[in-house]
Write an enzyme that holds these catalytic residues in place. Structure first.
Site, PDB file in Angstrom:
ATOM      1  N   VAL A  19      47.901  25.799  86.185  1.00 44.09           N
ATOM      2  CA  VAL A  19      49.242  25.751  85.625  1.00 44.09           C
ATOM      3  C   VAL A  19      49.370  26.889  84.615  1.00 44.09           C
ATOM      4  O   VAL A  19      48.512  27.048  83.742  1.00 44.09           O
ATOM      5  CB  VAL A  19      49.438  24.394  84.902  1.00 44.09           C
ATOM      6  CG1 VAL A  19      50.804  24.315  84.265  1.00 44.09           C
ATOM      7  CG2 VAL A  19      49.233  23.236  85.876  1.00 44.09           C
ATOM      8  N   CYS A  20      50.424  27.674  84.724  1.00 42.42           N
ATOM      9  CA  CYS A  20      50.626  28.803  83.800  1.00 42.42           C
ATOM     10  C   CYS A  20      50.850  28.287  82.382  1.00 42.42           C
ATOM     11  O   CYS A  20      51.750  27.477  82.133  1.00 42.42           O
ATOM     12  CB  CYS A  20      51.827  29.627  84.238  1.00 42.42           C
ATOM     13  SG  CYS A  20      52.344  30.817  82.984  1.00 42.42           S
TER      14      CYS A  20
END
Lengths: 121, 119, 98
Positions: free
Chosen positions: B77-78
């Site tokens: 997940v960024c």
């Protein structure tokens, strides 16, 4: 990392209406930091990202357009804008806030074929 | 072949996350490796452990966790997109990890194929 | 190159941009783009005229979900998810026209 690939970022969306243009720019900068071959393409409403004179005070949002001018400092110099997209929007190269290479649709298509990784947001 | 997948939209709002999941499953079924799935933009909402869909609906978040568990898929997940949207380690579902955009670029470099799902 | 389109041709210029810009290769219609591949749709003619340069595929689970599984336009190749994976394998690069 020694492998170098040709990364193309295809920008087809206008700024501010959605966040994609801003977040695309962030990936571009990181990709350059990995020493990859980076090209940015602006087509369709994506050409609006490069319009000069963006004033965002009234929408209380950060004006991120100056960042396109900073790309050169990261050795990102391949910015391509589609001729037909500019014309359809009543714009010319003089309306853009950074130096670009204007390509015809056909030239743009040929450039896409040369890439290893194409990312669009 | 080694695949990377990018998911740009949140679950339940847009079909992108479903399409990406079904694609990943089909790739694994065909004997390929799904090395990493990178969640960007609203896609980070795929990682929320607090998601509670109605019982007769698919559980998109658990589905990803299960895929990660069974097939060693790296779900990333960024971090910047996640923090903007309230996704943190404390509400992160199993199998997901929060990291930087470099993980997306790395997937582009390391994988034989990178396929993007979004709006 | 594989070009993946996911927007309805009646609300977005995406399919048109793709067909006008790309030099050729495979086009896969998924999600709302599957409406382009139906008989009698206003986009059908556009798709037919592009068939010389492109091979057009449609993701059948998406077409069937929308109640149009029996309206597949002529010349369009139906694929399932495993066919989608095969297209990404046979093409070195894919571009999602988001």
């Amino acid at each position: 990392m020694s492998d170098t690939k040709k990364f193309m970022f295809v920008n087809r969306k206008a700024p501010y209406g959605t966040i994609y243009a801003l977040e695309s720019l962030e990936v571009v900068l990181i990709t350059a930091a990995f020493d990859q071959d980076v090209s940015l393409v602006f087509m369709d409403d994506g050409v609006y990202q490069l319009k000069k004179g963006q004033q965002t005070k009234g929408i209380e949002t950060k004006n991120f357009s100056p960042a396109y001018r900073a790309l050169e400092g990261y050795d990102i110099e391949k910015l391509y804008v589609e001729q037909e997209a500019l014309e359809a929007r009543g714009l010319s190269e003089d309306d853009l806030l950074v130096d670009v290479t204007v390509l015809s649709r056909a030239e743009m298509g040929a450039l896409m074929d040369e890439q290893d990784v194409v990312l669009s947001f | 072949m080694k695949f990377g997948i990018v998911v740009n939209e949140g679950p339940y709002q847009h079909q992108a996350s479903d399409s990406a999941y079904l694609f990943a499953k089909a790739a694994i079924a065909a004997g390929h490796e799904v090395w990493r799935v990178f969640f960007y933009h609203d896609g980070v909402n795929n990682a929320s452990r607090l998601t509670e869909p109605p019982q007769d609906d698919r559980n998109i978040v658990n589905r990803w966790s299960k895929l990660a568990d069974e097939h060693k898929v790296d779900l990333v997940v960024c971090v910047a997109a996640a923090l903007r949207r309230g996704i943190k380690d404390e509400n992160l579902a199993a199998g997901f990890r929060i990291s930087g955009l470099g993980q997306l670029v790395e997937a582009g470099i390391q994988c034989d194929r990178l396929v993007t799902f979004g709006d | 190159m594989l070009h993946i389109v996911n927007k309805s041709p009646l609300t977005s210029v995406t399919l048109e941009s793709c067909l006008n810009t790309a030099t050729g290769g495979d086009v896969l219609l998924i999600e709302d783009a599957v409406y382009a591949a139906t008989r009698g749709s206003a986009a059908e003619a556009k798709l037919q005229s592009a068939m010389g340069r492109f091979k057009i595929h449609v993701l059948m689970p998406d077409l069937e979900a929308r109640g149009l599984g029996d309206r597949l336009a002529e010349g369009v190749t139906p694929v399932d998810y495993s066919g989608f994976v095969e297209l990404t394998v046979s093409n070195k690069t894919s571009q999602s026209w988001l």
